[in-house]
Design an enzyme around this catalytic site. Structure first.
Site, PDB file in Angstrom:
ATOM      1  N   THR A 285       2.509-117.571 -82.870  1.00 15.46           N
ATOM      2  CA  THR A 285       2.247-118.531 -81.899  1.00 15.46           C
ATOM      3  C   THR A 285       1.411-119.629 -82.250  1.00 15.46           C
ATOM      4  O   THR A 285       1.771-120.847 -82.046  1.00 15.46           O
ATOM      5  CB  THR A 285       1.739-117.580 -80.606  1.00 15.46           C
ATOM      6  OG1 THR A 285       2.599-116.694 -80.452  1.00 15.46           O
ATOM      7  CG2 THR A 285       1.335-118.389 -79.190  1.00 15.46           C
TER       8      THR A 285
ATOM      9  N   GLU B   6     -13.182-122.208 -86.254  1.00 17.45           N
ATOM     10  CA  GLU B   6     -13.385-122.391 -84.924  1.00 17.45           C
ATOM     11  C   GLU B   6     -12.819-121.570 -83.678  1.00 17.45           C
ATOM     12  O   GLU B   6     -13.041-121.330 -82.749  1.00 17.45           O
ATOM     13  CB  GLU B   6     -13.481-123.835 -84.753  1.00 17.45           C
ATOM     14  CG  GLU B   6     -13.787-124.626 -83.451  1.00 17.45           C
ATOM     15  CD  GLU B   6     -15.156-124.312 -83.013  1.00 17.45           C
ATOM     16  OE1 GLU B   6     -15.865-124.820 -83.509  1.00 17.45           O
ATOM     17  OE2 GLU B   6     -15.423-123.301 -81.933  1.00 17.45           O
TER      18      GLU B   6
ATOM     19  N   GLU C 184      -2.381-110.096 -76.083  1.00 17.96           N
ATOM     20  CA  GLU C 184      -1.943-109.822 -77.322  1.00 17.96           C
ATOM     21  C   GLU C 184      -0.871-108.929 -77.196  1.00 17.96           C
ATOM     22  O   GLU C 184      -0.496-108.156 -76.282  1.00 17.96           O
ATOM     23  CB  GLU C 184      -3.148-109.056 -77.829  1.00 17.96           C
ATOM     24  CG  GLU C 184      -4.608-109.998 -78.173  1.00 17.96           C
ATOM     25  CD  GLU C 184      -4.610-110.811 -79.181  1.00 17.96           C
ATOM     26  OE1 GLU C 184      -4.566-110.284 -80.506  1.00 17.96           O
ATOM     27  OE2 GLU C 184      -4.909-111.911 -79.083  1.00 17.96           O
TER      28      GLU C 184
ATOM     29  N   LYS D 128     -15.303-111.012 -81.071  1.00 15.12           N
ATOM     30  CA  LYS D 128     -15.890-112.325 -80.608  1.00 15.12           C
ATOM     31  C   LYS D 128     -17.538-112.367 -80.385  1.00 15.12           C
ATOM     32  O   LYS D 128     -18.205-113.260 -80.997  1.00 15.12           O
ATOM     33  CB  LYS D 128     -15.132-113.023 -79.381  1.00 15.12           C
ATOM     34  CG  LYS D 128     -13.824-113.270 -79.526  1.00 15.12           C
ATOM     35  CD  LYS D 128     -12.966-113.653 -78.525  1.00 15.12           C
ATOM     36  CE  LYS D 128     -11.385-114.084 -78.917  1.00 15.12           C
ATOM     37  NZ  LYS D 128     -10.628-113.894 -77.626  1.00 15.12           N
TER      38      LYS D 128
END
Ligand code: HSE
Length: 400
Positions: free
Chosen positions: A11, A124, A185, A200
């Site tokens: 993706t 990023e 996911e 994260k």
């Protein structure tokens, strides 16, 4: 001409390829030189797809080509991504990745290796999808001590909670819809159990507090137990239930956690809905600053990766200074984290028992029969468990 290789044509990888093709003159102008995708690595074939012209199945082609200056890693997972990325860096190629697992686990080491070679390791897109949050943290918020980070870091769970709230739908139905839309996911457990958000917040906490925060050490709860009744109480209070990643300094230690929170309507996080993410930092000089945008999805995530590619080309020969040491940070106990709780217990007429255990509380109009719901004062995790141990608990949600 600057040659880029993309590892992984899933993706995000196909999104990166398409943006570099579609916006080529713009991307090239911003990079200061023509940007070309020389290779795309994938085990699969893509008959009829224009990527066929540059498709390779052997990573050695990329690693051994001195013309490739920047490698994009968007395969996900750590095997074989870690090996490929490390070898690319050792070969003197800057790497840009969206792979939060790789960054959370090996970020500090890969940053050091890149620095030793005057190249860059950029990530990023690993947090907040398309939202610029990593670079601002390392280059804009630099004078401040970050006292607290609170973020909606997972688009899938925010989409699920928003749809459950707005449309009164059940968790499973909304999850299926999120998967069909490509937000979730392959394995929804990573999203709904909070593991994705955990990686994260580990990355953000490692950057903000400058030492390696291991995600295995972070207390993590997901959203699978959240019900319509919980959401009804949140609405009645003018707030919303959000899965938050949190990291803060408490009594000189860094505490981090992922859990659903009842966020007050006054917090800017309460109105972050759908697949959007937001990351709120509190700096000691700056106060609150929030970064908001699309936290998942092909184009948004790929846009952040291509921004890294442009930056890597522009910064050739100069490594961005990122403060994230390999030294492990021992986190403070999550039990020390004090917060109010929304508590639901079985039974009515329990006020005496409740007040004996919790002190003065604020009762809420019951959202279902046979239960009592109330808001406690601020309690540590340990004090909460102590107070709740004799009650038949239906649910408890921390309040922010
Ligand atoms: N599944 C992730 C999310 C994708 O929903 O936020 C972005 O990391």
């Amino acid at each position: 001409m600057k040659n880029v290789a993309i590892m992984g044509y899933g993706t995000v990888g196909s999104g990166v390829y398409q943006i570099i093709q579609k916006n080529n003159s713009h991307v090239s102008r911003r990079a200061g030189d023509e940007v070309r995708v020389k290779y795309v690595l994938d085990l699969r074939d893509f008959p009829g797809d224009p990527v066929e012209e540059v498709l390779v199945h052997d990573v050695e082609v990329i690693l051994q080509d001195p013309e490739v200056e920047v490698v994009v890693e968007v395969m996900g997972g750590t095997k074989p991504a870690y090996d490929f990325v490390k070898r690319a860096i050792l070969a003197g190629k800057s790497v840009c990745t969206s792979n939060k697992e790789l960054v959370a686990k090996h970020g500090a080491e890969l940053l050091r290796l890149a620095k030793e070679r005057n190249i860059n390791f950029f990530f990023e897109a690993s947090v907040g999808g398309g939202i610029p949050v990593i670079r601002p943290l390392s280059s804009s918020l630099t004078p401040d001590h970050i006292e607290e980070i609170s973020g909606i870091l997972n688009g899938t769970t925010n989409y699920i909670l928003t749809k459950m709230t707005d449309e009164g739908l059940a968790f499973e139905d909304v999850l299926r819809d999120a998967q069909e839309k490509g937000y979730a996911e392959r394995n929804p457990e990573a999203d709904v159990e909070g593991y994705d958000a955990c990686r994260k917040i580990a990355i953000l906490a490692s950057l903000a507090y400058e030492k390696q925060v291991d995600y295995e050490d972070i207390y993590t709860e997901g959203i699978t137990a959240i019900t319509q009744e919980d959401l009804t109480y949140a609405k009645e209070l003018g707030g919303a239930v959000k899965l938050l990643g949190l990291a803060k300094r408490e009594n000189g230690k860094v505490v981090a956690m992922v859990a659903p929170f009842l966020v007050s309507g006054e917090s800017p996080l309460a109105s972050v809905n759908g697949v959007f993410n937001a990351i709120l930092f509190h700096g000691d000089n700056l106060g609150d600053v929030m970064f908001y945008g699309k936290g998942a999805g092909k184009e948004a995530t790929a846009s952040a990766v291509v921004a890294d590619v442009i930056e890597a080309i522009r910064k050739k020969g100069r490594t961005d200074e990122v403060f994230w040491s390999e030294e492990k940070r021992v986190l403070g106990s999550v039990d020390a984290f004090s917060t109010r709780y929304l508590v639901r217990i079985k039974g009515t007429d329990r006020k005496e028992e409740i007040e004996q255990a919790f002190g003065s509380v604020e009762y809420l109009k019951p959202a279902a029969g046979g239960e009592t719901a109330f808001l406690t004062g601020s309690l540590s995790g340990q004090a909460f468990r102590e107070a709740a141990k004799s009650m038949e608990l239906i649910s408890r949600i921390r309040v922010l």
